[in-house]
Design a protein around this motif. Structure first.
Motif, short mmCIF file in Angstrom:
data_model
loop_
_atom_site.label_atom_id
_atom_site.label_comp_id
_atom_site.label_asym_id
_atom_site.label_seq_id
_atom_site.Cartn_x
_atom_site.Cartn_y
_atom_site.Cartn_z
N PRO A 105 38.50 45.59 28.80
CA PRO A 105 37.68 46.18 29.87
C PRO A 105 37.68 45.36 31.14
O PRO A 105 37.80 44.12 31.12
N ALA A 106 37.52 46.03 32.26
CA ALA A 106 37.52 45.38 33.58
C ALA A 106 36.12 44.85 33.89
O ALA A 106 35.45 45.31 34.82
N TRP A 107 35.71 43.85 33.13
CA TRP A 107 34.39 43.26 33.30
C TRP A 107 34.41 41.99 34.14
O TRP A 107 33.37 41.41 34.40
N HIS A 108 35.58 41.58 34.57
CA HIS A 108 35.67 40.48 35.52
C HIS A 108 36.97 40.60 36.30
O HIS A 108 38.05 40.34 35.76
N LEU A 109 36.85 41.00 37.55
CA LEU A 109 38.01 41.14 38.42
C LEU A 109 38.05 39.93 39.33
O LEU A 109 37.18 39.75 40.18
N ALA A 110 39.06 39.10 39.13
CA ALA A 110 39.15 37.86 39.89
C ALA A 110 39.40 38.14 41.37
O ALA A 110 40.00 39.17 41.73
N PRO A 111 38.95 37.27 42.25
CA PRO A 111 39.29 37.41 43.67
C PRO A 111 40.79 37.41 43.86
O PRO A 111 41.54 36.91 43.02
N PRO A 112 41.27 37.99 44.97
CA PRO A 112 42.72 38.04 45.21
C PRO A 112 43.37 36.66 45.16
O PRO A 112 42.81 35.68 45.66
N VAL A 113 44.51 36.59 44.51
CA VAL A 113 45.26 35.35 44.39
C VAL A 113 46.65 35.56 44.99
O VAL A 113 47.35 36.50 44.62
N GLY A 117 45.71 41.76 45.31
CA GLY A 117 44.37 42.30 45.35
C GLY A 117 44.43 43.81 45.42
O GLY A 117 45.46 44.42 45.12
N PRO A 118 43.34 44.46 45.82
CA PRO A 118 43.32 45.92 45.86
C PRO A 118 44.42 46.55 46.69
O PRO A 118 44.97 47.58 46.32
N GLU A 119 44.76 45.92 47.84
CA GLU A 119 45.79 46.51 48.70
C GLU A 119 47.15 46.53 48.01
O GLU A 119 47.88 47.52 48.06
N SER A 157 43.49 55.16 46.99
CA SER A 157 42.23 54.66 47.55
C SER A 157 41.27 54.18 46.47
O SER A 157 40.35 53.40 46.75
N THR A 158 41.49 54.63 45.24
CA THR A 158 40.65 54.14 44.14
C THR A 158 40.78 52.63 44.00
O THR A 158 39.81 51.95 43.63
N ALA A 159 41.97 52.10 44.26
CA ALA A 159 42.17 50.65 44.16
C ALA A 159 41.32 49.92 45.20
O ALA A 159 40.73 48.87 44.91
N LEU A 160 41.24 50.47 46.40
CA LEU A 160 40.46 49.83 47.45
C LEU A 160 38.98 49.84 47.11
O LEU A 160 38.23 48.96 47.54
N GLY A 161 38.56 50.82 46.32
CA GLY A 161 37.16 50.89 45.91
C GLY A 161 36.75 49.78 44.96
O GLY A 161 35.54 49.59 44.71
N ALA A 163 37.21 46.63 45.60
CA ALA A 163 36.95 45.41 46.37
C ALA A 163 35.54 44.85 46.18
O ALA A 163 35.38 43.62 46.03
N PRO A 164 34.49 45.66 46.19
CA PRO A 164 33.14 45.09 46.03
C PRO A 164 32.91 44.42 44.67
O PRO A 164 31.95 43.66 44.52
N LEU A 165 33.78 44.70 43.69
CA LEU A 165 33.59 44.14 42.35
C LEU A 165 34.29 42.81 42.16
O LEU A 165 34.05 42.12 41.16
N LEU A 166 35.16 42.43 43.10
CA LEU A 166 35.95 41.22 42.93
C LEU A 166 35.06 39.99 42.81
O LEU A 166 34.16 39.77 43.64
N GLY A 167 35.30 39.20 41.77
CA GLY A 167 34.54 37.98 41.57
C GLY A 167 33.19 38.19 40.93
O GLY A 167 32.46 37.22 40.70
N THR A 168 32.83 39.43 40.60
CA THR A 168 31.53 39.74 40.01
C THR A 168 31.61 39.72 38.49
O THR A 168 32.57 40.24 37.91
N ASP A 169 30.62 39.11 37.86
CA ASP A 169 30.57 39.09 36.40
C ASP A 169 29.89 40.37 35.94
O ASP A 169 28.70 40.59 36.19
N LEU A 170 30.65 41.23 35.27
CA LEU A 170 30.15 42.54 34.86
C LEU A 170 29.97 42.64 33.35
O LEU A 170 29.82 43.74 32.82
N LEU A 171 29.95 41.50 32.65
CA LEU A 171 29.75 41.52 31.21
C LEU A 171 28.40 42.14 30.86
O LEU A 171 27.37 41.74 31.41
N PRO A 172 28.37 43.10 29.96
CA PRO A 172 27.07 43.68 29.56
C PRO A 172 26.18 42.63 28.89
O PRO A 172 26.67 41.73 28.20
N ALA A 173 24.89 42.78 29.07
CA ALA A 173 23.94 41.83 28.49
C ALA A 173 23.85 41.96 26.99
O ALA A 173 23.57 40.98 26.28
#
Length: 231
Positions: A105-113, A117-119, A157-161, A163-173
């Motif tokens: 699952p996409a629960w952690h998308l690293a910042p662009p390296v 990245g999305p582009e 454009s879904t890929a560009l969407g 961007a706000p998730l990059l670097g965010t920890d989305l692991l469920p509690a």
């Protein structure tokens, strides 16, 4: 938004399949029939911006809203891959399947390296057959053909969407329902440290040795074996 769906089988039990970014229901071409053979009625969606579903704005929350609107609650099983795994985790309280499987699952998308990245992901819409084959050497020819077809329909454009998730920890509690996290080997989305966190939170975590991110296409047999006890 009401999503396009595809169904295999007529069993009494219901299984839900949610694909990852760039794909559509056709990514499950072997999984759907295999589950149908086990007595499921299998329903796979095309997420917004993918396949035959409508276009619109693209956020994780909207993907989850669409899935909750388009799929039946109370299914026996729900499987989400990559972006579909994130979507399932955000919709699981509304869908309430008896069991959930989150496949890499996409629960952690690293910042662009180094510019990735999305582009760059969006530009993959125009990938050649040779590029797809080089990136996925274990895929069958049918999966390469399907990838070409799904990319043609995909709204990049879904890929560009993402961007706000990059670097965010989305692991469920915590798991809302009994849940398996199935990982590629190695997973670029769930590190061993995050896998340990998920185990401590009550998820079962299994890795599929040697499999790439799209486990069900990379090693279908090992994918199904990894699901034993959950399907």
């Amino acid at each position: 938004m009401q999503l396009h769906t595809h169904t295999w089988g007529e069993g009494d039990r219901i299984a839900l399949l949610i694909h990852g970014i760039m794909a559509d229901h056709r990514t499950w071409r072997r999984v759907g029939p295999a589950l149908a053979d086990r007595g499921y009625r299998v329903i796979a969606v095309d997420l917004r911006g993918h396949g035959a579903s409508p276009r619109g704005e693209y956020t994780a929350e909207l993907y989850a809203d669409d899935v909750a609107e388009s799929l039946p609650a109370g299914a026996e099983l729900a499987i989400g891959h990559s972006l579909g795994g994130l979507t399932l985790s955000l919709a699981v309280e509304r869908l309430r399947p008896r069991r959930a499987v989150f496949s890499d699952p996409a629960w952690h998308l690293a910042p662009p390296v180094e510019g990735f990245g999305p582009e760059m992901l969006a530009r993959f819409k125009y990938a050649s057959r040779e590029q797809i084959r080089a990136m996925n050497p274990r895929w069958e020819d049918a999966d390469v053909d399907i990838e070409i077809g799904t990319l043609a329909l995909w709204d990049e454009s879904t890929a560009l969407g993402l961007a706000p998730l990059l670097g965010t920890d989305l692991l469920p509690a915590a798991p809302v329902v009994p849940s398996l996290v199935q990982l590629s080997d190695p997973s670029t989305l769930i590190s061993p440290e995050r896998a340990a966190v998920l185990t401590s939170r009550g998820f079962e975590v299994r890795s599929v040795a040697g499999a790439g991110h799209t486990i069900h296409r990379d090693d279908f047999g090992a994918f199904m074996t990894s699901l034993e006890g959950w399907i």
